[in-house]
Enzyme design. Structure first.
Site, PDB file in Angstrom:
ATOM      1  N   ASP A  13       0.873  -1.158   0.000  1.00 46.04           N
ATOM      2  CA  ASP A  13       0.000   0.000   0.000  1.00 46.04           C
ATOM      3  C   ASP A  13       0.921   1.223   0.000  1.00 46.04           C
ATOM      4  O   ASP A  13       2.127   1.100   0.270  1.00 46.04           O
ATOM      5  CB  ASP A  13      -0.895  -0.019   1.240  1.00 46.04           C
ATOM      6  N   ASP A  15      -0.222   5.014   0.956  1.00 49.83           N
ATOM      7  CA  ASP A  15      -0.529   6.024   1.968  1.00 49.83           C
ATOM      8  C   ASP A  15      -0.420   5.439   3.372  1.00 49.83           C
ATOM      9  O   ASP A  15      -1.096   4.468   3.711  1.00 49.83           O
ATOM     10  CB  ASP A  15      -1.942   6.578   1.751  1.00 49.83           C
ATOM     11  N   VAL A  51      -9.316   3.290   1.466  1.00 48.66           N
ATOM     12  CA  VAL A  51     -10.544   3.148   0.670  1.00 48.66           C
ATOM     13  C   VAL A  51     -10.456   4.040  -0.565  1.00 48.66           C
ATOM     14  O   VAL A  51      -9.904   5.143  -0.514  1.00 48.66           O
ATOM     15  CB  VAL A  51     -11.782   3.522   1.521  1.00 48.66           C
ATOM     16  N   SER A  56     -14.914   6.476  -0.640  1.00 48.04           N
ATOM     17  CA  SER A  56     -14.677   7.413   0.464  1.00 48.04           C
ATOM     18  C   SER A  56     -15.725   8.517   0.477  1.00 48.04           C
ATOM     19  O   SER A  56     -16.252   8.880   1.539  1.00 48.04           O
ATOM     20  CB  SER A  56     -13.280   8.035   0.344  1.00 48.04           C
ATOM     21  N   SER A 122      -4.999   4.663  -4.842  1.00 44.07           N
ATOM     22  CA  SER A 122      -4.844   6.018  -5.361  1.00 44.07           C
ATOM     23  C   SER A 122      -4.421   6.018  -6.833  1.00 44.07           C
ATOM     24  O   SER A 122      -3.419   5.410  -7.193  1.00 44.07           O
ATOM     25  CB  SER A 122      -3.811   6.783  -4.534  1.00 44.07           C
ATOM     26  N   GLU A 175       0.191  -3.030   4.997  1.00 47.41           N
ATOM     27  CA  GLU A 175      -0.942  -2.124   5.117  1.00 47.41           C
ATOM     28  C   GLU A 175      -0.960  -1.461   6.490  1.00 47.41           C
ATOM     29  O   GLU A 175      -0.438  -2.002   7.468  1.00 47.41           O
ATOM     30  CB  GLU A 175      -2.262  -2.894   4.934  1.00 47.41           C
TER      31      GLU A 175
END
Length: 228
Positions: A13, A15, A51, A56, A122, A175
């Site tokens: 992941d 972020d 998400v 979101s 993203s 994550e």
């Protein structure tokens, strides 16, 4: 659970795992929530971690009891507006925003021959990796525009292993969010949670912060889990 020696790839992941870009997402979503008249809370912010963009927005609208207040066209407008705010915030992004130890870890696993892919929701992730000077280490990435389902559905992590020509069981996914851990677990990959172990209780192995994420620590944690 597989042993460490069976691992061939790492699925990241972005972020909150590689860099502090989750902070920028939070600021941009907070700005939009204010505009929509939805009270921002830490609980709402936590629900949005990991998400996708439209999911979101729908969570924000549901949180403010406004889920039926906007057409799909209007929601597309607001989702795009959030993204414009986010990209503007990214102008200041540089290597200083890489989380402690993560540049060294990514370089180390690359040097050791592990395959690396990005499993970020993203659409701006290629731009972010370039700004951080980390794109060169990633063999592949999943294009979120090609996905049918967002996290916590396992699709993104199943695909992240697939683009490396690996089975999920041969990979470790990293994550910092509950939705992401569920996604990794559903794919069959080993889940490595970064953050509070009480929140990320479903992770196969857990480190409280990124500075603890090293090959040696992962090997110890994974083999202890295997023996347990």
């Amino acid at each position: 659970m597989v042993e460490f020696e069976q691992i061939k790839g790492f699925l990241f992941d972005l972020d909150g795992v590689i860099a502090n870009t989750s902070t920028y997402h939070g600021i941009a979503w907070h700005q939009l929530a204010d505009e929509l008249g939805v009270k921002w809370t830490d609980d709402l912010g936590n629900q949005l971690k990991g998400v996708g963009r439209m999911d979101s927005l729908n969570l924000i609208l549901k949180y403010g009891h406004k889920e039926n207040a906007y057409t799909e066209e209007q929601k597309e407008y607001y989702a795009n507006k959030k993204n414009e705010n986010y990209i503007h915030l990214l102008d200041s992004l540089d290597k200083s925003q890489i989380l402690p130890g993560m540049e060294e870890f990514i370089k180390n696993i690359s040097d050791h021959g592990y395959l690396i892919s990005l499993a970020s929701s993203s659409k701006n992730s290629p731009y972010v990796l370039e700004k951080l000077d980390l794109a060169k280490y990633f063999d592949q990435r999943v294009d979120p525009a090609t996905l049918t389902h967002g996290k916590p559905d396992p699709e993104i992590y199943t695909r992240a292993a697939e683009v490396l020509n690996l089975k999920p069981e041969e990979c470790i996914g990293l994550e910092d969010a509950v939705a992401g851990i569920k996604s990794i677990n559903g794919s069959g990959a080993i889940s490595l949670g970064i953050g509070d172990p009480r929140i990320l209780s479903e992770a196969d192995i857990n480190f409280e912060d990124t500075s603890q994420v090293t090959l040696e620590n992962i090997k110890k944690a994974l083999n202890l889990s295997y023996l347990g």
